[in-house]
Design an enzyme around this catalytic site. Structure first.
Site, PDB file in Angstrom:
ATOM      1  CG  ASP A  86      -2.166   0.841   0.976  1.00 48.60           C
ATOM      2  OD1 ASP A  86      -3.195   0.629   1.628  1.00 48.60           O
ATOM      3  OD2 ASP A  86      -2.093   1.731   0.092  1.00 48.60           O
TER       4      ASP A  86
HETATM    5  C1  GLC Z   1      -4.308   4.268  -0.413  1.00 52.55           C
HETATM    6  C2  GLC Z   1      -5.203   3.073  -0.186  1.00 52.55           C
HETATM    7  C3  GLC Z   1      -5.129   2.063  -1.303  1.00 52.55           C
HETATM    8  C4  GLC Z   1      -4.920   2.809  -2.611  1.00 52.55           C
HETATM    9  C5  GLC Z   1      -3.510   3.383  -2.559  1.00 52.55           C
HETATM   10  C6  GLC Z   1      -3.204   4.243  -3.805  1.00 52.55           C
HETATM   11  O1  GLC Z   1      -3.735   4.684   0.796  1.00 52.55           O
HETATM   12  O2  GLC Z   1      -5.081   2.387   1.061  1.00 52.55           O
HETATM   13  O3  GLC Z   1      -6.370   1.332  -1.305  1.00 52.55           O
HETATM   14  O4  GLC Z   1      -5.045   1.930  -3.721  1.00 52.55           O
HETATM   15  O5  GLC Z   1      -3.281   4.152  -1.387  1.00 52.55           O
HETATM   16  O6  GLC Z   1      -3.985   5.382  -3.792  1.00 52.55           O
END
Ligand code: GLC
Length: 712
Positions: free
Chosen positions: A232
């Protein structure tokens, strides 16, 4: 690299020709959205992009997004129980991503809805791992059928937003396997998503991004996953530990800061080089799948996708209550309709955060109700309450505005006046349709709700309208369960419209006037009050830990085990027709293997076509461990004409009867009776049968001795 035809040989050859520095550079992104290119090797970047219910591609630093189809959120799609629909939505999402030059779409989100307080429940499919795993499998297969990778997330046990980057989910091994990992296992093994996204949180003290047990022993060694694990965003705290654990791609890019760290670790022997080689090979394989990495503008039929968004939303609408067949509204017998509520004019489409989508267009409920009501019925509107969390949506902060929520000034009337004007209109109307629901501020990434009640202004309005002599119909726009005030017993009909995207306004209007027969079923239990929920005493935790004290008893499992009556149970949803279930026919095809065939016939005994989701639950009343009364193991959505019958057959296997025994680290089916129940919801069970199965002969017998109860 010849972008047209990338073979495994090409990749192996290319990898063999890379320097250690080049391999290390692959292990973190180039920027927010792209993988690192290697010009010298002719390796381009590929692009990753949010989100689960629509493409969010930024046009640049100003955070303005490209328009894309805003499909129903996962919480709504979960209510459809329709694999074929999830596949079609996945196909459309894949097509839009490909057209925009995005090679990996960052969805689906399949974390379990442990508490209705979780701010991102709108982004998740279910409170049940089989239900989530089956629907997510169809979604992933749809996306990837368009040559775009999916990214199942957030792996794992990310069931709250509070302190999400460091809270440790303290979960016992059986609960992990049977509930919080099971949905991921089903998708990974059935659909092979190109990527898996590791979560921010810790699991029993270890950050997912550096958890070798999770990312290698479970995901790869046990489940056989061969794709790439992506972090993430900013979830990596220790890049060396992460590579060693099996985390291949750190996102976003970090200006090569970690490259030097990795190179030093290899040089010192702290990190074996083959760990780098393995991760680089996986990232290379991912890039290879995504080639040619170019946009294909003009390849998406936006209007066709809007029609699909409408159709999908219509399949997600859940008819919770329909006293005296109030719905569908009979135009011929009424003259006036009052439509009340801000969300009828400025609809709630979705939740907030990274999953946000700038819709290509938005069906406004008030317009759609007016159109559906026809010329003989007068439709009038009152605001009723204000959701001031969105007044500045088009403000200078650059927040992308939901077109359906065109910014407006605060209405000068007081809350009391708004209610009085709404009551006055309702009193003069045959039917009153109230659009209620949760504000954007209650359903967004990075924060959880403090309670599950509707906003006070809406409760006050509903209480006042419940005392009016009008047929009261309430439509909810929410991505997670809400408690319903005393007005609930006075409303004639209650519809869960969900956060159903840009076509939701049209879809609900079609259900209200009968053009569509509702077929949605709840994918999350609606409790009477927050205190009744399984995690009430353990959410969102304290001092960096959240104890999953309810164990496997999440969602309907809790209410069945405790006897606490929910307001509306998992799997509940009414129809405008009726269905009859035949008795079950059960055949134990191989007792030792635990393979069982369960079939039944479902008939549409009403006067109009309709769809019914048959749910099959399995119970194990006598076991060495305390098991849920029943657990969903299979489901099928049938579409039946009036008078039509259809036979459905479910094939159960050993795992459908087994629990996870941490003492022996085995899925264990014990000898004894099992109860099979087919139902129209988790409590409306229409046909049951008992079977007896022997112990699983392929595993050692259950023992009780001092090997049990070891440290997790
Ligand atoms: C965010 C989310 C994830 C998302 C990623 C990119 O913090 O937790 O679901 O795809 O970052 O935006």
């Amino acid at each position: 690299m010849n972008a047209q035809h990338v073979s495994t040989v090409d990749l192996a050859t290319l990898l063999a020709g890379l320097t250690l520095e080049q391999k290390v550079s692959l292990l973190s992104g180039l920027d927010d959205w792209r993988t690192q290119p290697i010009e010298a090797a002719g390796l381009p970047s590929i692009e990753l992009g949010d989100g689960p219910h629509g493409l969010r591609k930024e046009t640049g630093v100003d955070m303005v997004w490209y328009p894309a189809t805003c499909f129903p959120t996962a919480s709504a799609l979960g209510s459809s129980w329709d694999r074929a629909l999830l596949r079609r939505v996945g196909e459309a999402l894949g097509a839009e991503a490909r057209a925009a030059g995005v090679q990996v779409l960052l969805g689906p989100g399949i974390n379990m809805k442990r508490s209705p307080l979780c701010g991102r429940n709108f982004e998740y499919l279910s409170e049940d791992p089989v239900h989530a795993g089956e629907l997510a499998t169809a979604y992933v297969q749809g996306v990837q059928s368009r040559g775009v990778g999916a990214c199942v997330k957030h792996f794992a046990v990310n069931n709250q937003e509070t302190s999400r980057r460091w809270v440790s989910a303290e979960v016992d091994g059986r609960t992990l396997r049977e509930v919080y990992l099971a949905g991921f296992e089903r998708v990974v093994t059935a659909a092979e998503p190109w990527t898996v996204m590791c979560s921010y949180n810790r699991i029993n003290g270890v950050h997912a991004s550096r958890d070798h047990w999770l990312l290698t022993e479970i995901l790869r060694d046990e489940w056989g996953y061969t794709g790439a694990v992506v972090s993430d965003w900013d979830a990596v705290h220790d890049r060396v530990a992460a590579v060693a654990a099996g985390l291949d791609l750190e996102m976003p890019g970090n200006d090569t800061a970690n490259d030097g760290v990795l190179l030093a670790a290899v040089a010192s022997g702290a990190l074996p080089q083959d760990a780098v080689d393995t991760a680089a090979a996986r990232v290379l394989a991912l890039v290879g799948k995504g080639l040619p990495a170019r946009a294909e503008p003009g390849t998406v039929d936006t209007e066709a996708h809007h029609r699909l968004a409408r159709e999908a939303a219509a399949q997600c609408v859940v008819l919770l209550r329909n006293e005296h067949a109030t719905l569908p509204v009979d135009r011929a017998s009424i003259a006036t309709i009052a439509v009340i509520g801000e969300y009828a004019a400025r609809p709630r489409l979705q939740g907030g955060g990274s999953a946000g989508v700038l819709p290509t267009r938005v069906d406004l409920p008030l317009d759609e109700i007016t159109a559906a009501a026809g010329d003989t019925v007068q439709v009038r509107y009152e605001l009723g309450y204000q959701d001031l969390s969105r007044v500045d949506l088009a403000g200078v902060d650059g927040t992308v505005r939901e077109p359906g929520a065109a910014a407006r000034d605060r209405d000068p009337r007081s809350d009391e006046d708004l209610v009085a004007d709404a009551v006055r209109l309702a009193a003069a109307s045959d039917v009153t349709i109230v659009y209620a629901g949760l504000p954007l501020s209650a359903e967004e990434e990075a924060r959880d709700r403090a309670g599950i009640d509707l906003p006070a202004g809406q409760e006050a309005l509903l209480a006042a309208l419940a005392a009016v002599d009008t047929t009261l119909i309430v439509v909810l726009s929410n991505g997670s369960a809400v408690a319903l005030g005393p007005w609930h017993e006075r409303c004639a009909a209650l519809v869960a419209g969900g956060l159903a995207g840009q076509g939701g306004g049209w879809a609900v209007a079609q259900v209200l006037f009968g053009a569509v027969n509702p077929s949605g079923k709840l994918a999350e239990t609606y409790p009477v009050r927050l205190q009744d929920t399984p995690s009430f005493l353990n959410f969102p935790g304290e001092r960096g830990q959240v104890r999953y004290g309810e164990g496997v008893f999440i969602g309907y499992r809790w209410y069945d085990a405790t006897g606490i009556a929910p307001r509306y149970p998992f799997g509940h949803g009414l129809s405008y027709t009726t269905f009859e279930y035949s008795p079950l026919r059960v055949r134990v095809s191989d007792p030792d293997a635990g393979t069982v065939e369960v079939s039944l016939t479902v008939s549409n005994t009403g006067s109009r076509a309709g769809s019914e989701t048959v749910q099959l639950y399995v119970g194990d009343p006598e076991a060495a461990v305390r098991r849920p009364v029943r657990e969903l193991k299979a489901f099928e959505k049938l579409h039946l004409q009036p008078g039509e019958s259809q036979r459905v057959t479910f094939h159960l296997g050993n795992r459908d009867f087994a629990f996870y025994d941490t003492g022996s680290a085995l899925w264990r089916r014990e000898a004894g009776e099992f109860i099979l129940a087919a139902g129209s919801s988790s409590v409306d069970l229409r046909a049951q049968a008992g079977i007896t199965l022997p112990d699983d002969p392929h595993i050692p017998p259950l023992i009780d001795d001092d090997t049990l109860g070891g440290r997790p």
